[in-house]
Design an enzyme around this catalytic site. Structure first.
Site, mmCIF file in Angstrom:
data_model
loop_
_atom_site.group_PDB
_atom_site.id
_atom_site.type_symbol
_atom_site.label_atom_id
_atom_site.label_comp_id
_atom_site.label_asym_id
_atom_site.label_seq_id
_atom_site.Cartn_x
_atom_site.Cartn_y
_atom_site.Cartn_z
ATOM 1 N N ASP A 292 41.914 99.980 -17.341
ATOM 2 C CA ASP A 292 41.906 99.716 -15.909
ATOM 3 C C ASP A 292 40.539 99.987 -15.276
ATOM 4 O OD1 ASP A 292 42.152 102.438 -16.402
ATOM 5 O OD2 ASP A 292 44.101 102.637 -15.444
ATOM 6 N N ASN B 153 53.765 110.525 -12.021
ATOM 7 C CA ASN B 153 54.832 109.643 -11.520
ATOM 8 C C ASN B 153 55.261 108.600 -12.558
ATOM 9 O OD1 ASN B 153 52.687 107.889 -11.584
ATOM 10 N ND2 ASN B 153 52.779 107.288 -9.425
ATOM 11 N N HIS C 26 53.192 106.570 -14.219
ATOM 12 C CA HIS C 26 52.359 105.382 -14.357
ATOM 13 C C HIS C 26 51.605 105.385 -15.681
ATOM 14 C CE1 HIS C 26 48.811 107.439 -12.135
ATOM 15 N NE2 HIS C 26 48.470 107.331 -13.401
ATOM 16 N N GLU D 52 51.977 101.218 -11.504
ATOM 17 C CA GLU D 52 52.652 102.228 -10.699
ATOM 18 C C GLU D 52 54.148 101.915 -10.616
ATOM 19 O OE1 GLU D 52 51.073 104.803 -9.862
ATOM 20 O OE2 GLU D 52 49.174 104.451 -8.833
HETATM 21 C C1 F6R Z 1 43.383 105.766 -16.595
HETATM 22 C C2 F6R Z 1 44.815 105.643 -16.839
HETATM 23 C C3 F6R Z 1 45.757 106.481 -16.055
HETATM 24 C C4 F6R Z 1 45.717 107.941 -16.503
HETATM 25 C C5 F6R Z 1 46.723 108.781 -15.723
HETATM 26 C C6 F6R Z 1 46.633 110.234 -16.085
HETATM 27 O O1 F6R Z 1 42.683 104.860 -17.412
HETATM 28 O O2 F6R Z 1 45.219 104.861 -17.645
HETATM 29 O O3 F6R Z 1 47.061 105.973 -16.196
HETATM 30 O O4 F6R Z 1 46.037 108.022 -17.864
HETATM 31 O O5 F6R Z 1 46.469 108.644 -14.356
HETATM 32 O O6 F6R Z 1 45.436 110.735 -15.594
HETATM 33 P P1 F6R Z 1 44.962 112.221 -15.867
HETATM 34 O O7 F6R Z 1 44.673 112.275 -17.325
HETATM 35 O O8 F6R Z 1 43.732 112.368 -15.028
HETATM 36 O O9 F6R Z 1 46.087 113.105 -15.486
#
Ligand code: F6R
Length: 241
Positions: free
Chosen positions: A67, A136, A138, A143
Site C-alpha cells: 500500500d 481493527n 485491516h 479497512e
Molecule cells: C502497512 C500495512 C498495514 C499494517 C497495519 C499494522 O503496509 O499493510 O496493514 O500492517 O496497519 O501496522 P503496525 O505494524 O504499525 O501496527
C-alpha cells in the site's frame, strides 16, 4: 493455518528474516509482497544485519508493497516508498526496476491501481507475501466495511489507521493523508504463501478474532482463513489467550 509463538519479537524477526533469505536463496527470482508499519521494523533490522553478515542475492527478486498514501510522492519523507528504501531496499541488491510500488501521487489513481494489478500478474503473481494486521483487522489498507474491494483500489483510512502512521508525518495527525491505495484482499489471497506477523499486547484481540473462525468483511484479516498456506508468527503478548 499454522500458528507459531516465538520467544519474543526479536526472535520472531530473526526467524522471519532467516525464512525470507532462505526463500530468496531457493528461488532467486522470488516475487515478494511486503508490508510497512511498525511491526516489521524489527524484521527489516534483522534483514539488514543478515545482508551485512551473509548477503543473499536479490538481483532477480521482484517486490510489491501492499500500500501507499494518496497524495504523497514516492520520494517524499512520509511515503511508504521512502520507508522501504530506508529499511530494506538500500541494503540489498534489489534492482530499482524490480521494486513494485503504488504511486500515491499518480494523476489517474484508477489507472495506477490497474497498472499495479497488471504488474503483479506480469511478474507471475506473488510467491510469498508478508503481512501485518491492524487492531481493527485491516490488512494493507483494506479497512473493515460492508463490502471489500477485491482488487487494488483507493481506500479511505480509518482514524485509528491514520493515528498509527503519525510518526511518518512528524507526529502530526493532521498531516497523515486521509486516503491510501492498497492491494485488494483478492490480490493478497492470490499470493502462493502468506506470512502474517503480530507482536505486542495491542494485537492480541485482533489475532484472536482473526483465528475465531468467522469470515466477515467487517474484519478483513478473517479472509486469510480461506488461504491454504498461511503462517501466523506471534510473540507471546500477541498470542490469543
Ligand atoms: C502497512 C500495512 C498495514 C499494517 C497495519 C499494522 O503496509 O499493510 O496493514 O500492517 O496497519 O501496522 P503496525 O505494524 O504499525 O501496527
Amino acid at each position: 493455518m499454522t500458528i507459531e509463538i516465538h520467544e519474543d519479537a526479536t526472535a520472531l524477526a530473526r526467524a522471519l528474516a532467516a525464512r525470507v533469505c532462505e526463500a530468496v536463496d531457493d528461488r532467486p527470482n522470488l516475487v515478494l509482497g511486503l508490508p510497512t508499519g511498525r511491526t516489521p521494523l524489527a524484521f527489516y533490522e534483522q534483514m539488514r544485519r543478515r545482508s551485512q553478515e551473509r548477503p543473499s542475492d536479490w538481483s532477480a527478486v521482484r517486490t510489491f508493497n501492499l500500500d501507499e498514501f494518496v497524495g504523497v510522492a514516492p520520494g517524499a519523507p512520509g511515503s511508504y516508498r521512502s520507508y522501504m528504501q530506508r529499511e530494506l531496499f538500500a541494503h540489498v541488491n534489489v534492482r530499482p526496476d524490480h521494486i513494485g510500488f503504488l504511486n500515491g501521487a499518480a494523476s489517474d489513481l484508477d489507472a495506477e491501481c490497474e497498472r499495479y494489478e497488471r504488474a503483479i500478474a506480469d511478474a507471475g503473481g506473488m510467491d510469498l507475501i508478508l503481512l501485518g494486521i491492524g487492531g481493527n483487522g485491516h490488512i494493507g489498507f483494506n479497512e473493515p466495511g460492508r463490502t471489500l474491494a477485491a482488487r487494488t483500489h483507493r481506500a479511505r483510512l480509518e482514524p485509528s489507521t491514520r493515528a498509527s502512521n503519525r510518526a511518518l508525518f512528524g507526529d502530526s495527525l493532521d498531516r497523515v493523508p486521509v486516503d491510501g491505495l492498497s492491494m485488494g484482499m483478492a490480490t493478497i489471497l492470490q499470493a502462493r504463501r502468506v506470512v502474517l506477523i503480530a507482536t505486542g499486547a495491542t494485537k492480541a484481540a485482533a489475532v484472536r478474532r482473526m483465528l475465531g473462525g468467522s469470515i466477515t468483511t467487517e474484519f478483513p484479516a478473517s479472509f486469510l482463513l480461506v488461504h491454504p498456506d498461511v503462517t501466523v508468527m506471534l510473540d507471546p503478548a500477541a498470542s490469543p489467550r
